[in-house]
Design a protein around this motif. Structure first.
Motif, PDB file in Angstrom:
ATOM      1  N   ASN A  44      -9.462  30.883 -71.924  1.00 26.33           N
ATOM      2  CA  ASN A  44      -8.636  31.108 -73.115  1.00 26.33           C
ATOM      3  C   ASN A  44      -7.796  29.899 -73.498  1.00 26.33           C
ATOM      4  N   PRO A  46      -7.857  26.361 -75.206  1.00 24.61           N
ATOM      5  CA  PRO A  46      -8.628  25.384 -75.985  1.00 24.61           C
ATOM      6  C   PRO A  46      -8.434  23.962 -75.455  1.00 24.61           C
ATOM      7  N   PRO A  48      -8.514  20.527 -77.269  1.00 26.10           N
ATOM      8  CA  PRO A  48      -8.661  19.890 -78.589  1.00 26.10           C
ATOM      9  C   PRO A  48      -9.471  18.601 -78.557  1.00 26.10           C
ATOM     10  N   THR A  51     -13.022  18.829 -79.662  1.00 24.96           N
ATOM     11  CA  THR A  51     -13.223  18.733 -81.113  1.00 24.96           C
ATOM     12  C   THR A  51     -13.276  17.263 -81.542  1.00 24.96           C
ATOM     13  N   SER A 247     -13.632  24.524 -71.327  1.00 29.80           N
ATOM     14  CA  SER A 247     -13.498  25.782 -72.101  1.00 29.80           C
ATOM     15  C   SER A 247     -14.604  25.933 -73.150  1.00 29.80           C
ATOM     16  N   VAL A 248     -15.847  25.653 -72.757  1.00 30.53           N
ATOM     17  CA  VAL A 248     -16.970  25.753 -73.687  1.00 30.53           C
ATOM     18  C   VAL A 248     -18.129  26.597 -73.126  1.00 30.53           C
ATOM     19  N   VAL A 302      -9.470  20.561 -69.146  1.00 30.76           N
ATOM     20  CA  VAL A 302      -8.571  21.624 -69.572  1.00 30.76           C
ATOM     21  C   VAL A 302      -7.211  21.450 -68.880  1.00 30.76           C
TER      22      VAL A 302
ATOM     23  N   ASP B  62     -11.915  29.005 -85.105  1.00 36.89           N
ATOM     24  CA  ASP B  62     -11.024  28.924 -83.957  1.00 36.89           C
ATOM     25  C   ASP B  62     -11.780  28.374 -82.737  1.00 36.89           C
ATOM     26  N   PHE B  63     -11.129  27.507 -81.953  1.00 38.54           N
ATOM     27  CA  PHE B  63     -11.808  26.818 -80.841  1.00 38.54           C
ATOM     28  C   PHE B  63     -12.532  27.775 -79.905  1.00 38.54           C
ATOM     29  N   MET B  64     -11.818  28.801 -79.438  1.00 39.36           N
ATOM     30  CA  MET B  64     -12.442  29.674 -78.440  1.00 39.36           C
ATOM     31  C   MET B  64     -13.499  30.594 -79.064  1.00 39.36           C
ATOM     32  N   HIS B  67     -16.573  28.134 -79.258  1.00 40.55           N
ATOM     33  CA  HIS B  67     -17.152  27.616 -78.012  1.00 40.55           C
ATOM     34  C   HIS B  67     -17.163  28.631 -76.864  1.00 40.55           C
ATOM     35  N   GLY B  68     -16.668  29.845 -77.123  1.00 42.05           N
ATOM     36  CA  GLY B  68     -16.566  30.836 -76.043  1.00 42.05           C
ATOM     37  C   GLY B  68     -17.809  31.689 -75.906  1.00 42.05           C
TER      38      GLY B  68
END
Lengths: 398, 398
Positions: A44, A46, A48, A51, A247-248, A302, B62-64, B67-68
């Motif tokens: 949970n 992110p 950044p 990106t 976190s991917v 992370v 949203d990032f998660m 990529h979640g």
């Protein structure tokens, strides 16, 4: 219509699926804020810089280089970057040739098992363990041999391990740091396992592959070291995933390391590379391979503090309320002893308090439940009164 | 160390690998400009809107979420968008429930075969065919039954097809438009195949799944229509990949369609979804799933004209020089009759002229060679004098 091999998966899947559906149903009835879902290991936090990495590679790489086919093992430059990073961190001596990029760690385990298992071969695992291992081993008609859990420490029972190695033992899977316990196998443990494996290889004249599944490698707290297995045992391979460290998990990106020291190393690297194609993956997704290279070059990971804060809050509170669990040094799970023998009953009681956890029998370790604390700090805070009430209901409070 | 099942793949792989290495070696010696490599089906036409799509989803999701983890079948909104697009184009009636996002078409075929094949089940394919099908069927201990090629038209031999269907026939794989011939199976052919399958299902009391592997669906030229099989046969499923239509083969993104009309449809959808997890893919890569949604909404596809121009140039020149081949209506391949019986000998002669092509025996159709014309127009132009010399060497020129 459905193959015999798939039928048991469908029966088991329904049970887990029912729990997820229950969580959704409860969120709709009571509001998402009032349901404390600790069931899923979905990160949970992110990152950044991931990106930034995507924007960078899209801008700087040629379209067909970024999205086209490459070797089934992945881009050489990406693999070389990872190899050098491992060498720097662990004193190993890998080149890109020792690395195969994979569709997450799950595919990594599959290409190794496909490459080495003949029907009837045995693969040893240590309870509690990630039950998908059963499926991966059964994909190649191997048999899983389970070492019973040491519920004091959740470290591997080495006597039982030694006793259960046979001439048919082809592989051993460890998961370090461990899902679902959060325990980290230390250097002494890995050395002891290696000594047993070497002895048994000699005794039976076999090659036994130690597969270390390490999606949680970077998630270790308080300076705890996660030993790198290839330094301790000649037939060790590592499966890694960036799901947790960046976190991917949805992107399905990881790798397998097969050192030169492994028996028939070149053949195994060749077989695993072909297996990547044969099982249908062909190669790991291309853009995100390049993203990994950027992240290594820019030392992106992370923010561990978030998970460590979560761990300290929930572990502190639960033990204060009278629950029993091994302190997790890594990953983002807590494996809590059920106050009653049948932990599924405990899960039902927890659910009444809007707390969702996974029964330990799903990890071949009944009598315990798994909490995934990769949730917001606020969710943990909000959930604590519920945990306290559950503890009171069972008379655990001191 | 290596499993028995992997050994044959390793032996075959070395032969193909040797050819690629030869191409690299030749490029180093003679210069890349002077080697005419037609061996690989790697698209060469960038699709700039894919880059726009990536920038858009990175900015707006949203990032998660991006990529979640999501459902093993993929994001519901992506699947619904694809379903509606298919419904609009082909008059079908799918919802997101009929779609499973997969790690390319290769994984799509694997999750279907894993879901339905028991050991010893037969899967029918039509020569010439993409030989990876052998591997996918063997993954689940099925047996491939090959229908011999009609080398006049390269359309399926329906008499032989009907004669070879047995009580053990579990599936039939077609590839439309076809790799390696570029031929498109028309509506009359699909209807005739469907009638045979229905008759045989009744005769044996079985379900026979027609699997249409369609990575080249959008690559059809001159207004040729590629029939959508689920409209003609109740037990039809479609495997698709965006590798060619968006020039992103490295990204490993595709889907499987399982219509409601298929026997035990809900069970098969459930099994294939779980199989996506069990074979180690877990889910199709997440970011690129969202990219697909954007591309559908913005009606993005590769510029077909480039490939059509290539086809016209190379097909026109080669037939002018006296070579024989069926005119391809789709894909980006030309399947050319070898001037000598042993086409491997022809490949060696071509190589002397710096032309690299793949022997038809790699597609279970000796006596022919495959040219992939997904190369630059300039490469084709530069290569024509070499083809002319080869034709002269064999006395083909009129």
């Amino acid at each position: 219509m459905i193959s015999e091999k798939m039928k048991p998966f469908m029966a088991n899947n329904s049970a887990i699926r029912a729990m997820f559906e229950e969580g959704k149903r409860m969120a709709a009835v009571y509001g998402r804020e009032n349901v404390y879902d600790f069931s899923l290991g979905n990160p949970n936090v992110p990152v950044p810089q991931v990106t930034e990495a995507i924007l960078d590679v899209v801008k700087n790489e040629d379209f067909m280089t970024l999205h086209g086919y490459m070797s089934n093992a992945g881009y050489e430059d990406v693999r070389q970057t990872i190899a050098e990073s491992l060498n720097k961190r662990f004193g190993t001596n890998f080149s890109f040739k020792n690395l195969i990029m994979t569709v997450g760690a799950a595919s990594g385990l599959n290409i190794i098992l496909k490459s080495i298992l003949n029907p009837g071969d045995e693969v040893i695992v240590f309870a509690p363990y990630f039950v998908e291992y059963n499926a991966y081993v059964r994909n190649y008609d191997g048999n899983v041999v389970v070492i019973s859990p040491d519920t004091e420490t959740f470290m591997p029972k080495l006597d039982e391990f030694e006793a259960k190695i046979t001439a048919k033992t082809k592989a051993v899977i460890i998961n370090n740091p461990n899902n679902p316990t959060g325990v980290v196998y230390d250097e002494a443990t890995i050395k002891a396992m290696a000594a047993i494996l070497e002895k048994k290889e000699k005794e039976f004249g076999t090659s036994i592959v130690l597969i270390s599944d390490e999606p949680y490698r970077e998630l270790a707290y308080g300076g705890v070291e996660v030993p790198f297995v290839t330094k301790y045992y000649h037939n060790a391979v590592v499966g890694y995933s960036y799901s947790k460290s960046l976190s991917v998990p949805g992107e399905r990106i990881g790798y397998v390391v097969i050192p030169d020291e492994v028996d028939d190393s070149a053949a195994l690297i060749g077989a695993a590379t072909i297996a990547n194609r044969v099982i249908g993956c062909v190669n790991a997704p291309s853009l995100v391979q390049k993203v990994i290279k950027y992240c290594i070059e820019h030392e992106v990971t992370v923010d561990l503090e978030t998970y460590e804060k979560n761990r300290n809050l929930i572990y502190g509170a639960l033990t204060e309320y009278g629950f029993t669990c091994a302190k997790p040094d890594g990953a983002f799970y807590l494996f809590v002893k059920s106050p009653v023998e049948n932990e599924k009953e405990f899960c039902e009681v927890a659910k009444k308090h809007h707390v969702l956890v996974v029964p330990g029998s799903s990890f071949a370790c009944p009598g315990y439940v798994r909490l995934a604390y990769c949730v917001s700090y606020e969710q943990i805070e909000r959930s604590l009164p519920a945990f306290k009430k559950i503890a009171e209901e069972y008379g655990l409070c001191k």
